[in-house]
Design a protein around this motif. Sequence first.
Motif, PDB file in Angstrom:
ATOM      1  N   THR A 102       0.831  -1.221   0.000  1.00  0.00           N
ATOM      2  CA  THR A 102       0.000   0.000   0.000  1.00  0.00           C
ATOM      3  C   THR A 102       0.859   1.262   0.000  1.00  0.00           C
ATOM      4  O   THR A 102       0.557   2.210  -0.716  1.00  0.00           O
ATOM      5  CB  THR A 102      -0.935   0.055   1.228  1.00  0.00           C
ATOM      6  OG1 THR A 102      -0.160  -0.123   2.396  1.00  0.00           O
ATOM      7  CG2 THR A 102      -2.020  -0.997   1.166  1.00  0.00           C
ATOM      8  N   PHE A 125      -6.020  -1.045  -0.616  1.00  0.00           N
ATOM      9  CA  PHE A 125      -5.946  -1.735   0.679  1.00  0.00           C
ATOM     10  C   PHE A 125      -6.445  -3.178   0.624  1.00  0.00           C
ATOM     11  O   PHE A 125      -5.751  -4.109   1.043  1.00  0.00           O
ATOM     12  CB  PHE A 125      -6.752  -0.915   1.702  1.00  0.00           C
ATOM     13  CG  PHE A 125      -6.824  -1.526   3.060  1.00  0.00           C
ATOM     14  CD1 PHE A 125      -5.675  -1.893   3.750  1.00  0.00           C
ATOM     15  CD2 PHE A 125      -8.055  -1.713   3.674  1.00  0.00           C
ATOM     16  CE1 PHE A 125      -5.748  -2.437   5.016  1.00  0.00           C
ATOM     17  CE2 PHE A 125      -8.132  -2.263   4.942  1.00  0.00           C
ATOM     18  CZ  PHE A 125      -6.975  -2.634   5.619  1.00  0.00           C
ATOM     19  N   HIS A 133      -2.089  -1.518   9.277  1.00  0.00           N
ATOM     20  CA  HIS A 133      -2.864  -0.395   8.756  1.00  0.00           C
ATOM     21  C   HIS A 133      -3.724   0.265   9.816  1.00  0.00           C
ATOM     22  O   HIS A 133      -4.420   1.232   9.531  1.00  0.00           O
ATOM     23  CB  HIS A 133      -3.716  -0.854   7.568  1.00  0.00           C
ATOM     24  CG  HIS A 133      -2.875  -1.122   6.365  1.00  0.00           C
ATOM     25  ND1 HIS A 133      -2.200  -2.299   6.189  1.00  0.00           N
ATOM     26  CD2 HIS A 133      -2.558  -0.340   5.307  1.00  0.00           C
ATOM     27  CE1 HIS A 133      -1.521  -2.248   5.070  1.00  0.00           C
ATOM     28  NE2 HIS A 133      -1.715  -1.069   4.507  1.00  0.00           N
TER      29      HIS A 133
END
Lengths: 295, 260
Positions: free
Chosen positions: A50, A57, A191
């Motif tokens: 990413t 994502f 993330h």
Amino acid sequence: MGYLLGIMTLICCNIIVVIGLSLLTGFTGIFSFGHAAYMAIGAYSAAILTTKLGVPFVLALIVAVMIAALAGRLIGIPTLKLVGDYFAIAMLGLGETVRLLLDNGGKLTGGARGFGNIPGKTAFPIAFVIMVFSVIVMRNIIGSRYGRCFLAIREDELAAECCGIDTYGLKKTSLTISAAFGGLGGALFAHYITYIQPIMFDMAKSTEIAAAVVFGGLGSLSGSIIASIILIGIPEVLRPLYQWRLVFYGLLLVGTIVLRPQGLMGGREFTIQGLKNAAQWVQEKIPGRGKGEKR
Amino acid sequence: MSILKIEGLTKVFGGLTAVSNLNISIPQGRIYGLIGPNGAGKTTVFNMITGIYQPTRGIVEAEGKSLAGLKPNQIAQAGVARTFQNLRLFKKLTALENIIIAGQYNTKYNLVTAVLQNRAFKEEEKRLRQEALQLLDLVGLSEYAEYKASNLPYGHQRRLEIARALALKPKILLLDEPAAGMNPEESLALMGFIRDIKDKFGLTILLIEHHMEIVMGICEHIVVLNFGVEIAHGSPEEIQNNSEVITAYLGEVEKDDAAS
């Protein structure tokens, strides 16, 4: 509120990793003290995809899961021929190897200084939905013939082999699935936290994952989930006590080992019927109420 | 034609020859016995037939096909099932699950359909369950279907292990001391049970046993091993009167002792 959501997101990521190891340790009977390695592989793969390559994502998650699964598969080929403790030791080595590789990954991984600027894509609703989805997938696997084969291997590998089960092949399957879940949890974690460092996936993390599986009860999916919630939640709840919280954390683990060595759920699953039975049992124990009175 | 053929079977562990040049040939539908004192190599023979040990020399053929190089799970699927001397049930699983596990080797669904739980998956699961329940019924354990294997009475555990072997739909059944730890009445019931399943499932049986009343009662042919070497074979009557067998079991009768 943001703080609480953050903790809950973290718990969701951890549940995915812990049920992954639960399949391997609780249901297949193979101990691993290096499971953070798969989490690290998932976290770094997704982060690189990413952040550096601009991959969306969701696609990055899928690829990270595949890379972690592939890693589990490849590592399983030589190591799953090892019996008992030797496999656990090999996984311990794997955990350290992966961490050192990431430490020395140069520009690709950011080395020991860590890997930052990861987009914070893991919002709580996303983490929650993926966690529920993972739990359902795992439940279905355990309820199928694969789950029964894993249990047979855990109970008696030789007898399983003589019942027509390809134990080596199925142990590889178990490790592959387990690694995939580890990778997914790691990718989500990266993330959420937006900054990862190799030290986050060290032996202490592996031990924490293994502790959650044992604490929840080997061979209980719901036990693993409940244990993940408690083991992540308790240190946060106890935060006002500063250093003392680690004492409570330790006491909780030691207490479980002494008082309930089979783990919270002791191989059983959490069901509504089980809850009713437990409620009835409590009622009978209270004098002057329920059926206990008649005796 | 013999359904199970063993020729020149030999197993050497380091300097010890556990089984030496053994020949057994069992025709379809017979019950053969393999007897001998402790440590004679009987279980080693079973382990070689089922692929747990690789024979040092010799061949094993089931239904005319060589089993050489096959893994235990492949041999189990090829129609040779076994039980163990010290019960090896999946203790924490229910009796029903024990049977289903052995019966599911040819299940027609994969990991993806298992996750999706589509119709094919549900039908296969239903079939497995029904077959297992039928089998439990046949061996008289249907009321124990949901019991944990370790909670069954000992004799029933023995029976469950045989039923689990039957779930593989074998042609050849190897029983390793099926009556170990049983009292005379239980042994007698077991004898009837073994005869029964042999007829119902069209089996050929090779069994290891120390209870002589069982061996003499149901075996049509007996092979006697001592220190890995075959010392006699023949019908139960021939074996009972064979002096070498008596010596192996009871020891040499000294002349002095005989006189006194």
